[in-house]
Design a protein around this motif. Structure first.
Motif, mmCIF file in Angstrom:
data_model
loop_
_atom_site.group_PDB
_atom_site.id
_atom_site.type_symbol
_atom_site.label_atom_id
_atom_site.label_comp_id
_atom_site.label_asym_id
_atom_site.label_seq_id
_atom_site.Cartn_x
_atom_site.Cartn_y
_atom_site.Cartn_z
ATOM 1 N N ASP A 35 0.821 -1.209 0.000
ATOM 2 C CA ASP A 35 0.000 0.000 0.000
ATOM 3 C C ASP A 35 0.858 1.262 0.000
ATOM 4 N N GLN A 43 2.341 1.706 -3.515
ATOM 5 C CA GLN A 43 1.340 2.266 -4.418
ATOM 6 C C GLN A 43 1.112 3.748 -4.126
ATOM 7 N N TRP A 99 -5.509 2.349 -7.787
ATOM 8 C CA TRP A 99 -5.322 1.872 -6.416
ATOM 9 C C TRP A 99 -6.037 2.764 -5.399
ATOM 10 N N ARG A 150 -7.466 4.055 -2.227
ATOM 11 C CA ARG A 150 -7.260 3.650 -0.835
ATOM 12 C C ARG A 150 -8.478 4.092 -0.020
#
Length: 755
Positions: free
Chosen positions: A397, A400, A548, A550
């Protein structure tokens, strides 16, 4: 399709509450702009820093750098103590040196080749953001690099000059003035803050014992309003210790002793608060025996002596030894009968010993805690952890995160260059400033950034139209701009819910009035800056949502799962007290960190695009309940661990059958918590053993072995407290399991995926 439609109706919330944390705008501003003595000092510090930067900017003819330096200063913690300010200044100075070297090298190596400069810049900023995310530190390197390299990529010679001179000047002007001001204006010694924090915890315990002594039928006292577990509180105390050791290097030699002392005092506070919370009014009203009264009187007096010793920095271990004699304790509680008061008694004795070791370091036993002991999950080997696949899988994470926001800065640079509009290059740092932990946090920061930029631009126009034509000296300039610096400093010294608006207000105003030496003639500067910010927010909004994403609620769930798995390790029985520090401390910090992050993420989730859908609101409610219950469970499990080690319980002398029941109960608690974590992850629920049945067998074994039914009322009550602790733990775990199922079921019913 129709099955999911009913789940997508809007929640009937007032739209304003989503932006202002459940309140109206007027209520939000009333709370966030409230006056306090500490805020006055913090705002005054930022105000002085702003004046210094504006004066230097105007007198030394470096206006363009003044606005950036001002933004940097307003972004730092105005409440920092002297140790924190020194640590921050030293680290930021190191980052400035690194950024300068990297920027110059990049421009010399690839400045004339755009095809090489862009991917190299993407890589450098991605690594800088990844590193900042890992250590939870501001994104300074990536931000300064973008200003030096990406602001004028078509003129690498000028960019090299900016990197060599502008970045160091910004650093010295911003970080230097900020650090000096924090050391000059009411500097706060972190050692005094640390002592005050410890003394406050002991004072809370002392208050509980004092009130318990007054319970004997006179009046039922009001319970202490405190929590067993506050997310992030113990981590803040350890930060104070680190800051203290920086200002007072001699304390580093006793680092492990201080860690043990802080952990013991925190454990004492938790046990006392729990005891205060579970005793009923009827039980409090009962008269105490003289033996029990003597125990409470000794505990209260010892706690007062410990607090005085902390406040006055003196060794009181001799006085504690006289007060806490075992004869007084054993006259109330038999050595064969474990009790919570015994655990509290032993905790105070351990605190006294640790205080003695602090004042007599030569006689103190050397206790070294290695990194391997603190984090038993680290892989052994000669090569760094980041060479392994597991490291990158764990921090995917963060990787990314770095790639995405670096890509946004590169895209904004290309847009600015293609439009030939350099005045909107504020879009580039906007992408990096907007780099937050989640989608909701990005939106929250973007709102504050735009609002602050607009307010700063309006203040700048007001300054030009009303004051500028009447000023011809530097004194007039200071008097005219001082109110704006004061407003920006006051807002910036507020909580994180509003502070960023103040930073942007000050930066927008500084960008305008410090844009050039002398009077401002280009009235398009504020509007171009706002347009640049909107461009950066727009680019990152698209990237953040498409690449991506979040989602706040997903990240909150992941942190909650991590916290639950950490709590499973609290259920195990430690063999002896020597392992308390090295085993409990990392678990305590890990649980705090994950639960604090989860709490913040649930708050930010309200701002995400589909946050008002019914199933989203229900999911947030369920997850919020999981986080709160996990925090309470953490406190209870720590109390249970301390009870086992300090209450006089000789587990090795118990019958084998009883020991087996105890281990089985521990395993059942571990399994139940692990199952809750699996459910929260969306995995299949495992078959559960009946924890209550196992506990019933354990309780029966204890009752028979210790003949609890034949004990005096006070000693029987001690066992009831012990069983009540287990019962509360079981109820919390059951609540966590139920809320975890609800949290996932809301999403599944709506036809949405877990991740």
């Amino acid at each position: 399709m129709n099955n999911g439609d009913t789940q997508h109706t809007s929640v009937p919330h007032n739209s304003r509450s989503k932006l202002w944390f459940g309140t109206s705008l007027a209520q939000f501003l009333k709370v966030e702009l409230k006056d306090s003595p500490g805020r006055r000092v913090a705002a005054f510090r930022l105000f002085i820093v702003a004046l210094i930067i504006s004066l230097v900017s105007q007198t030394l003819h470096v206006p363009p750098l003044g606005a950036i330096a001002l933004l940097i200063c307003l972004s730092y913690d105005a409440y920092a103590n002297s140790g924190q300010a020194l640590a921050f200044g030293m680290r930021q100075l190191g980052y400035i040196i690194v950024t300068t070297l990297v920027s110059v090298f990049t421009l010399m190596f690839a400045g004339n080749d755009a095809w090489l400069l862009l991917p190299l810049s993407l890589l450098i900023m991605a690594v800088a953001l990844f590193h900042a995310r890992l250590i939870a530190w501001p994104t300074g390197i990536a931000l300064w690099y973008s200003v030096a390299v990406l602001y004028s990529p078509s003129t690498p010679e000028q960019a090299i000059y900016n990197a060599l001179w502008n970045i160091p000047i910004i650093g010295v002007l911003a970080i230097g003035s900020w650090t000096v001001v924090h050391w000059a204006i009411k500097p706060q010694d972190p050692r005094n803050q640390l002592k005050a924090s410890i003394a406050a915890q002991l004072a809370a315990v002392e208050t509980i014992f004092t009130a318990r002594l007054a319970d004997g039928g006179v009046a039922i006292h009001k319970q202490v309003a405190s929590k067993l577990f506050s997310a992030g509180s113990f981590g803040k105390t350890l930060c104070l210790l680190a800051n203290t050791e920086l200002v007072h290097p001699s304390m580093r030699k006793q680092h492990d002793t201080y860690l043990a002392l802080l952990l013991e005092i925190d454990g004492l506070r938790q046990m006392a608060i729990w005891l205060d919370q579970v005793l009923t009014a009827e039980y409090r009203a009962q008269a105490m025996t003289q033996e029990k009264l003597d125990v409470y009187l000794a505990l209260q007096s010892a706690c007062a002596k410990l607090r005085q010793g902390i406040e006055e920095s003196r060794d009181v271990s001799g006085q504690i030894e006289v007060l806490l004699t075992d004869e007084v304790l054993h006259s109330y509680s038999l050595q064969t009968n474990p009790s919570l008061l015994t655990a509290i008694w032993r905790a105070q004795q351990r605190i006294a010993v640790l205080m003695h070791d602090l004042h007599n370091p030569a006689a103190a036993p050397e206790v070294k805690i290695t990194e391997a002991e603190i984090d038993s999950n680290e892989a052994d080997g000669w090569f760094p952890a980041w060479f392994g696949y597991e490291f990158w899988a764990t921090h995917a994470d963060s990787l990314q995160f770095g790639i995405k926001f670096s890509l946004g800065a590169i895209l904004c640079m290309l847009i600015v260059e293609s439009l030939g509009w350099p005045d909107i290059n504020t879009a580039i740092p906007t992408c990096l400033v907007a780099a937050q932990t989640s989608l909701g946090a990005d939106y929250r920061l973007s709102i504050l950034r735009v609002s602050g930029a607009i307010l700063g631009g309006l203040c700048a126009y007001f300054y030009v139209l009303v004051f500028q034509s009447q000023l011809d000296t530097i004194v007039g300039f200071v008097l005219a701009t001082a109110p704006i610096w004061a407003i920006a400093a006051w807002i910036s010294s507020g909580s994180e819910r509003i502070a960023y608006m103040g930073r942007q207000l000050g930066f927008s105003f500084a960008t305008f009035v410090l844009h050039d030496f002398g009077q401002v003639t280009d009235l398009s500067v504020p509007s171009d800056r706002v347009i640049g910010i909107l461009l950066g927010i727009g680019v990152m909004g698209v990237l953040d949502y498409a690449l991506w994403p979040r989602r706040s609620i997903v990240l909150a769930r992941h942190h909650s799962v991590a916290a639950l798995r950490t709590l499973t390790k609290f259920t195990t029985r430690l063999p002896d007290l020597s392992l308390m520090l090295k085993h409990t401390l990392p678990l305590r910090l890990s649980a705090e960190k994950d639960l604090a992050a989860a709490q913040d993420l649930v708050i930010h989730a309200v701002l995400e695009p589909d946050a008002r859908l019914t199933y989203k609101a229900n999911e947030r409610t369920a997850l919020r309940a999981v986080i709160e219950a996990a925090g309470n469970l953490s406190g209870l499990l720590q109390i249970r661990r301390r009870y086992r080690l300090l209450s006089g319980q000789q587990f090795s002398s118990f019958p084998d059958e009883l020991q087996e029941h105890s281990r089985t109960f521990d395993a059942a608690l571990t399994s139940a918590l692990e199952n809750a974590a699996l459910v929260l992850q969306g995995q299949q629920q495992e078959a559960l053993t009946e924890v209550a049945d196992i506990h019933a067998q354990l309780k029966q074994s204890y009752t028979e072995h210790h003949r609890i039914d034949s004990l005096p009322d006070d000693l029987a009550m001690e066992w009831e407290l012990r069983f009540m602790l287990d019962q509360q733990i079981m109820e919390l775990i059951e609540q966590i399991q139920r809320m975890a199922v609800n949290s996932i079921s809301y999403r599944l019913k709506a036809g949405s995926t877990i991740d």
